[in-house]
Design an enzyme around this catalytic site. Structure first.
Site, PDB file in Angstrom:
ATOM      1  N   ASP A 191       0.816  -1.210   0.000  1.00 50.52           N
ATOM      2  CA  ASP A 191       0.000   0.000   0.000  1.00 50.52           C
ATOM      3  C   ASP A 191       0.851   1.263   0.000  1.00 50.52           C
ATOM      4  O   ASP A 191       2.071   1.219   0.192  1.00 50.52           O
ATOM      5  CB  ASP A 191      -0.897   0.025   1.236  1.00 50.52           C
ATOM      6  CG  ASP A 191      -2.054  -0.955   1.143  1.00 50.52           C
ATOM      7  OD1 ASP A 191      -2.363  -1.414   0.030  1.00 50.52           O
ATOM      8  OD2 ASP A 191      -2.651  -1.262   2.195  1.00 50.52           O
ATOM      9  N   TYR A 224       7.087 -10.107   6.346  1.00 50.49           N
ATOM     10  CA  TYR A 224       6.909  -8.685   6.600  1.00 50.49           C
ATOM     11  C   TYR A 224       7.504  -8.324   7.953  1.00 50.49           C
ATOM     12  O   TYR A 224       7.411  -9.084   8.913  1.00 50.49           O
ATOM     13  CB  TYR A 224       5.429  -8.303   6.593  1.00 50.49           C
ATOM     14  CG  TYR A 224       4.840  -8.156   5.211  1.00 50.49           C
ATOM     15  CD1 TYR A 224       4.839  -6.936   4.551  1.00 50.49           C
ATOM     16  CD2 TYR A 224       4.294  -9.259   4.556  1.00 50.49           C
ATOM     17  CE1 TYR A 224       4.298  -6.801   3.282  1.00 50.49           C
ATOM     18  CE2 TYR A 224       3.747  -9.138   3.286  1.00 50.49           C
ATOM     19  CZ  TYR A 224       3.750  -7.906   2.654  1.00 50.49           C
ATOM     20  OH  TYR A 224       3.227  -7.765   1.392  1.00 50.49           O
TER      21      TYR A 224
END
Length: 306
Positions: free
Chosen positions: A66, A130
């Site tokens: 994002d 992540y």
């Protein structure tokens, strides 16, 4: 990696690893037809235009991120078809050429590899990790070093209950329906995912923070590994674990949230800020980081990831 024919005007497929600071991008995906919003992919494909491929070069991104999210190492595949009689670029030449033509200082191509024509950077990935970075002891964001701003989530609290966070993270491990941690807008047909690793650990003091700035500051890392994640799953899991660390939730409540499968609940609808999140690695087969030449799945293995 196998051998590749040097046929005239043959297409060559490459796997490319690249990194970026996401602060000034509208995410990694290309933004088409917009005047101001731009994605990392826009710059990568603009650089690839300078390679004079017979057909336009499109980057097929492994992992969408994002706006504001960073990547230590993302991946993509692309096809390049040179003019008749010209041999395919070597991976080293391709890497250097892309970096030479990139027009944004916050993007860098790390490495490239030749791969077979059936290889798909998104479907063939077997692991994604992540990293989420936190800073405690920061009453106001402007008290954080300028070099750490937009690279962590600054919290006012002086400390976190890390033991409780680690206990809560254990409830998330394994194969579950993660609907409770999925934001609306996800294209996934199923919310079932297998979380292989969820860790919470202290960082050593940031080298980007001066000693006089570091009083009371502590940095923390959360890491999550899975083959794939739902839309904003990592940021929503992070927000819930931080709530546990701050004493607003108990580890048992995290288990209840997961089992509820309700993404609109009061606690699980929180989303951690994008600027603390980094895509750390994308792996293929049983390989290591980008510095290791990737194993390319066979046709049958490739189909199993579709």
């Amino acid at each position: 990696m196998g051998s590749f024919p040097a046929a005239s005007s043959a297409r060559a497929r490459y796997l490319v690893y690249f990194q970026y600071l996401g602060t000034n991008f509208n995410g990694v995906a290309a933004v088409r037809g917009a005047q101001h919003a731009v994605g990392v992919q826009n710059y990568l494909e603009e650089a690839a235009e300078r390679l004079n491929s017979v057909v336009p070069v499109k980057f097929i991104i492994s992992s969408r991120t994002d706006a504001g999210v960073h990547a230590l190492s993302n991946a993509a595949h692309l096809d390049i078809q040179r003019r008749s009689g010209q041999p395919p670029f070597s991976p080293e030449v391709l890497t250097e050429a892309l970096n030479t033509h990139l027009r944004h200082p916050a993007i860098r191509v790390l490495q490239a590899f030749r791969v077979p024509s059936h290889f798909h950077a998104r479907h063939a990935a077997t692991s994604r990790t992540y990293l989420y970075r936190l800073a405690t002891g920061c009453p106001r964001p402007d008290q954080l070093s300028v070099f750490e701003r937009n690279r962590c989530w600054p919290l006012r609290a002086d400390c976190l209950d890390v033991a409780a966070m680690q206990e809560a993270a254990q409830h998330l491990l394994g194969t579950h329906d993660f609907s409770a941690f999925q934001s609306t807008g996800s294209p996934a047909a199923s919310a079932v995912r297998t979380l292989r690793r969820a860790s919470v650990s202290p960082e050593s003091c940031s080298p980007l923070v001066l000693p006089q700035e570091s009083r009371g500051l502590r940095f923390w890392s959360l890491e999550f590994e899975s083959q794939s994640f739902l839309y904003r799953q990592v940021r929503r899991m992070t927000a819930v674990l931080v709530a546990v660390g701050l004493g607003a939730l108990t580890p048992a409540q995290v288990k209840a949230i997961l089992e509820s499968r309700d993404p609109l609940g009061r606690h699980q609808s929180r989303v951690a800020p994008a600027h603390g999140l980094f895509l750390k690695s994308v792996l293929y087969g049983d390989l290591g980081p980008a510095s290791t030449q990737p194993h390319v799945p066979s046709e049958s293995q490739h189909r199993s990831h579709r």
